[in-house]
Design a protein around this motif. Structure first.
Motif, PDB file in Angstrom:
ATOM      1  N   HIS A 112      19.770  22.012  16.311  1.00 36.08           N
ATOM      2  CA  HIS A 112      20.012  21.092  17.437  1.00 36.08           C
ATOM      3  C   HIS A 112      19.252  21.530  18.682  1.00 36.08           C
ATOM      4  O   HIS A 112      18.827  20.691  19.482  1.00 36.08           O
ATOM      5  CB  HIS A 112      21.509  20.988  17.704  1.00 36.08           C
ATOM      6  CG  HIS A 112      22.239  20.192  16.665  1.00 36.08           C
ATOM      7  ND1 HIS A 112      22.249  18.806  16.650  1.00 36.08           N
ATOM      8  CD2 HIS A 112      22.962  20.587  15.580  1.00 36.08           C
ATOM      9  CE1 HIS A 112      22.956  18.377  15.605  1.00 36.08           C
ATOM     10  NE2 HIS A 112      23.392  19.436  14.943  1.00 36.08           N
TER      11      HIS A 112
ATOM     12  N   ARG B  97      22.687  16.242  25.145  1.00 29.73           N
ATOM     13  CA  ARG B  97      23.671  16.034  24.078  1.00 29.73           C
ATOM     14  C   ARG B  97      23.411  16.974  22.908  1.00 29.73           C
ATOM     15  O   ARG B  97      24.339  17.533  22.316  1.00 29.73           O
ATOM     16  CB  ARG B  97      23.665  14.566  23.625  1.00 29.73           C
ATOM     17  CG  ARG B  97      24.373  13.628  24.608  1.00 29.73           C
ATOM     18  CD  ARG B  97      24.750  12.316  23.931  1.00 29.73           C
ATOM     19  NE  ARG B  97      23.583  11.513  23.615  1.00 29.73           N
ATOM     20  CZ  ARG B  97      23.008  10.667  24.454  1.00 29.73           C
ATOM     21  NH1 ARG B  97      23.486  10.537  25.685  1.00 29.73           N
ATOM     22  NH2 ARG B  97      21.969   9.952  24.090  1.00 29.73           N
ATOM     23  N   GLU B  98      22.121  17.145  22.565  1.00 27.39           N
ATOM     24  CA  GLU B  98      21.788  18.073  21.475  1.00 27.39           C
ATOM     25  C   GLU B  98      22.147  19.514  21.855  1.00 27.39           C
ATOM     26  O   GLU B  98      22.631  20.282  21.017  1.00 27.39           O
ATOM     27  CB  GLU B  98      20.303  17.973  21.133  1.00 27.39           C
ATOM     28  CG  GLU B  98      19.887  16.657  20.501  1.00 27.39           C
ATOM     29  CD  GLU B  98      20.548  16.419  19.148  1.00 27.39           C
ATOM     30  OE1 GLU B  98      20.867  17.405  18.451  1.00 27.39           O
ATOM     31  OE2 GLU B  98      20.753  15.249  18.799  1.00 27.39           O
TER      32      GLU B  98
ATOM     33  N   ASP C 279      24.498  20.374  23.894  1.00 24.16           N
ATOM     34  CA  ASP C 279      25.961  20.432  23.851  1.00 24.16           C
ATOM     35  C   ASP C 279      26.423  20.748  22.425  1.00 24.16           C
ATOM     36  O   ASP C 279      27.314  21.578  22.208  1.00 24.16           O
ATOM     37  CB  ASP C 279      26.528  19.084  24.323  1.00 24.16           C
ATOM     38  CG  ASP C 279      28.053  19.101  24.422  1.00 24.16           C
ATOM     39  OD1 ASP C 279      28.638  20.194  24.438  1.00 24.16           O
ATOM     40  OD2 ASP C 279      28.641  18.012  24.492  1.00 24.16           O
ATOM     41  N   ILE C 280      25.780  20.088  21.455  1.00 24.27           N
ATOM     42  CA  ILE C 280      26.123  20.342  20.052  1.00 24.27           C
ATOM     43  C   ILE C 280      25.756  21.769  19.658  1.00 24.27           C
ATOM     44  O   ILE C 280      26.543  22.489  19.038  1.00 24.27           O
ATOM     45  CB  ILE C 280      25.409  19.334  19.140  1.00 24.27           C
ATOM     46  CG1 ILE C 280      25.882  17.903  19.441  1.00 24.27           C
ATOM     47  CG2 ILE C 280      25.650  19.674  17.668  1.00 24.27           C
ATOM     48  CD1 ILE C 280      25.039  16.825  18.787  1.00 24.27           C
TER      49      ILE C 280
ATOM     50  N   GLY D 264      27.986  24.198  21.098  1.00 23.32           N
ATOM     51  CA  GLY D 264      29.292  24.087  20.475  1.00 23.32           C
ATOM     52  C   GLY D 264      29.385  24.972  19.231  1.00 23.32           C
ATOM     53  O   GLY D 264      30.447  25.503  18.905  1.00 23.32           O
ATOM     54  N   TYR D 265      28.246  25.134  18.557  1.00 21.29           N
ATOM     55  CA  TYR D 265      28.200  26.044  17.409  1.00 21.29           C
ATOM     56  C   TYR D 265      28.132  27.502  17.856  1.00 21.29           C
ATOM     57  O   TYR D 265      28.731  28.381  17.245  1.00 21.29           O
ATOM     58  CB  TYR D 265      26.979  25.730  16.539  1.00 21.29           C
ATOM     59  CG  TYR D 265      27.130  24.537  15.641  1.00 21.29           C
ATOM     60  CD1 TYR D 265      27.917  24.604  14.498  1.00 21.29           C
ATOM     61  CD2 TYR D 265      26.478  23.342  15.931  1.00 21.29           C
ATOM     62  CE1 TYR D 265      28.053  23.508  13.666  1.00 21.29           C
ATOM     63  CE2 TYR D 265      26.612  22.237  15.098  1.00 21.29           C
ATOM     64  CZ  TYR D 265      27.404  22.325  13.962  1.00 21.29           C
ATOM     65  OH  TYR D 265      27.537  21.237  13.138  1.00 21.29           O
TER      66      TYR D 265
ATOM     67  N   ARG E 203      33.819  21.305  12.511  1.00 22.51           N
ATOM     68  CA  ARG E 203      32.441  21.235  13.014  1.00 22.51           C
ATOM     69  C   ARG E 203      31.523  20.643  11.953  1.00 22.51           C
ATOM     70  O   ARG E 203      30.625  19.851  12.251  1.00 22.51           O
ATOM     71  CB  ARG E 203      31.945  22.633  13.415  1.00 22.51           C
ATOM     72  CG  ARG E 203      32.608  23.185  14.659  1.00 22.51           C
ATOM     73  CD  ARG E 203      31.788  24.330  15.256  1.00 22.51           C
ATOM     74  NE  ARG E 203      31.555  25.405  14.308  1.00 22.51           N
ATOM     75  CZ  ARG E 203      32.347  26.456  14.175  1.00 22.51           C
ATOM     76  NH1 ARG E 203      33.431  26.568  14.938  1.00 22.51           N
ATOM     77  NH2 ARG E 203      32.077  27.400  13.292  1.00 22.51           N
TER      78      ARG E 203
ATOM     79  N   ALA F 225      29.284  17.232  12.279  1.00 24.35           N
ATOM     80  CA  ALA F 225      27.828  17.245  12.121  1.00 24.35           C
ATOM     81  C   ALA F 225      27.381  16.209  11.107  1.00 24.35           C
ATOM     82  O   ALA F 225      26.396  15.495  11.322  1.00 24.35           O
ATOM     83  CB  ALA F 225      27.357  18.638  11.702  1.00 24.35           C
TER      84      ALA F 225
ATOM     85  N   ARG G 291      27.485  12.805  12.634  1.00 20.58           N
ATOM     86  CA  ARG G 291      26.378  12.539  13.549  1.00 20.58           C
ATOM     87  C   ARG G 291      25.103  12.227  12.789  1.00 20.58           C
ATOM     88  O   ARG G 291      24.308  11.380  13.185  1.00 20.58           O
ATOM     89  CB  ARG G 291      26.148  13.750  14.462  1.00 20.58           C
ATOM     90  CG  ARG G 291      27.129  13.852  15.607  1.00 20.58           C
ATOM     91  CD  ARG G 291      26.676  14.900  16.601  1.00 20.58           C
ATOM     92  NE  ARG G 291      26.627  16.228  16.021  1.00 20.58           N
ATOM     93  CZ  ARG G 291      27.640  17.083  16.032  1.00 20.58           C
ATOM     94  NH1 ARG G 291      28.796  16.732  16.586  1.00 20.58           N
ATOM     95  NH2 ARG G 291      27.519  18.280  15.501  1.00 20.58           N
TER      96      ARG G 291
ATOM     97  N   ASP H 138      25.354   9.308  16.720  1.00 19.51           N
ATOM     98  CA  ASP H 138      26.130   9.741  17.869  1.00 19.51           C
ATOM     99  C   ASP H 138      26.872   8.536  18.437  1.00 19.51           C
ATOM    100  O   ASP H 138      26.315   7.441  18.503  1.00 19.51           O
ATOM    101  CB  ASP H 138      25.176  10.321  18.929  1.00 19.51           C
ATOM    102  CG  ASP H 138      25.907  11.143  19.960  1.00 19.51           C
ATOM    103  OD1 ASP H 138      26.735  10.552  20.671  1.00 19.51           O
ATOM    104  OD2 ASP H 138      25.637  12.349  20.068  1.00 19.51           O
TER     105      ASP H 138
END
Length: 322
Positions: free
Chosen positions: A235, A253-254, A256-257, A260-261, A296, A300, A303, A308
């Motif tokens: 991402h 947004r990418e 953020d993803i 998040g990981y 998660r 994924a 998405r 999204d």
């Protein structure tokens, strides 16, 4: 990883082929005489007790028509950090052995390492004109050098010449694909990366590049990148490409993803700092609920195959290794 996620690189192998013809040598002028003089003096001081240097010099004197000790001496000087002195030894070897492909390829690579790419191009062009080769390494390296000089059209021609000599060679398809990718010819680049992977399915370089070529397809690119790295890196790669396209909201947004990981992912954090400087918004990491690994993964997959919930735009990107 930079925002541009480019990693030029080369996979061209060393050629030992020679065409035995008696023609004038290809002279390569030296442009670093002061640096060379300093390195000569330093080499004398450092090498007075170097038995390896003494042995190689003795071999050169005893066998003046043997190229091997000359190349070994140049390599030894490189290992000692005397790059200009090594370069001068390669130049002298090229003059004494004008038909040696091994010598000229080593000289071209050393010129590249010292930043003299245009000279390396002239060297290989002159050598190939006088001594046409039957192996692809020379044309491949000529293509790489032209790519690095931004001469994409000439580079493409060289990569295609290399492929004519070895059409079933994975790294040659990857190199041509990278060149086409840089020219914005994504479908052609994708086809070359696919060809490389058919020949070498385990190639992480070609897989990574394929992800860049299909980045306009969004989720497919994420899958390719993730197959050779991890979700956060995949991402972050997509975000880097989006930043290049000026699509800052989508890039965030990418990121953020990605974060998040892995909230400490170095490349994602650098890309966040970069996009912050471009769109003027804070480089902050949103506070999100802690999800389990399974949650998660499901998110994924959704998405990738559904999209999204906020608009997700297509894009393309690139990385390469030679």
């Amino acid at each position: 990883m930079n925002a541009t996620i480019i990693a030029m690189s080369a996979a061209a192998a060393l050629s030992l082929s020679c065409v035995h013809q008696k023609q004038a040598s290809i002279k390569v002028p030296s442009h670093s005489q002061p640096a060379l003089e300093r390195q000569v003096q330093n080499a004398i001081e450092a090498g007075e007790g170097d038995l390896r240097i003494r042995e190689l010099r003795q071999r050169m004197a005893a066998h003046p028509d043997d190229v091997s000790p000359r190349l070994e001496l140049a390599k030894h000087y490189q290992g000692l950090g005397f790059s200009e002195l090594a370069l001068e030894h390669y130049r002298l070897a090229a003059e004494r052995f004008p038909q040696s492909g091994e010598v000229h390829l080593k000289l071209a690579k050393t010129l590249r390492e010292t930043g003299e790419r245009a000279e390396a191009v002239r060297l290989l062009e002159a050598f190939l004109k006088r001594f046409p080769q039957t192996t692809p390494e020379f044309s491949s390296w000529l293509g790489i050098l032209r790519d690095e000089l931004g001469e994409w059209g000439k580079g493409e021609n060289s990569h295609r010449e290399a492929l004519k000599l070895a059409p079933q060679t994975a790294y040659l398809h990857n190199n041509l694909g990278y060149n086409l990718l840089k020219q914005g010819r994504l479908p052609e680049a994708e086809a070359e990366f696919q060809s490389a992977l058919k020949l070498q399915p385990e190639s992480e370089v070609a897989r990574n590049n394929l992800g860049s070529a299909v980045a306009p397809k969004g989720g497919e690119a994420i899958l390719h990148w993730q197959s050779v790295s991890d979700p956060a890196s995949a991402h972050s790669n997509m975000a880097a490409w989006l930043i290049e396209q000026g699509q800052y909201a989508e890039a965030r947004r990418e990121l953020d993803i990605a974060l998040g990981y892995n909230r400490s992912h170095a490349s994602a954090l650098r890309n966040l700092e970069l996009v912050s400087g471009l769109d003027g918004r804070p480089a902050s990491i949103p506070v999100r609920p802690v999800l389990t690994r399974a949650q998660r993964w499901r998110a994924a997959v959704k998405r990738i195959f559904v999209g999204d919930p906020v608009e997700s735009k297509g894009n393309a990107g690139y990385t390469a290794s030679r």
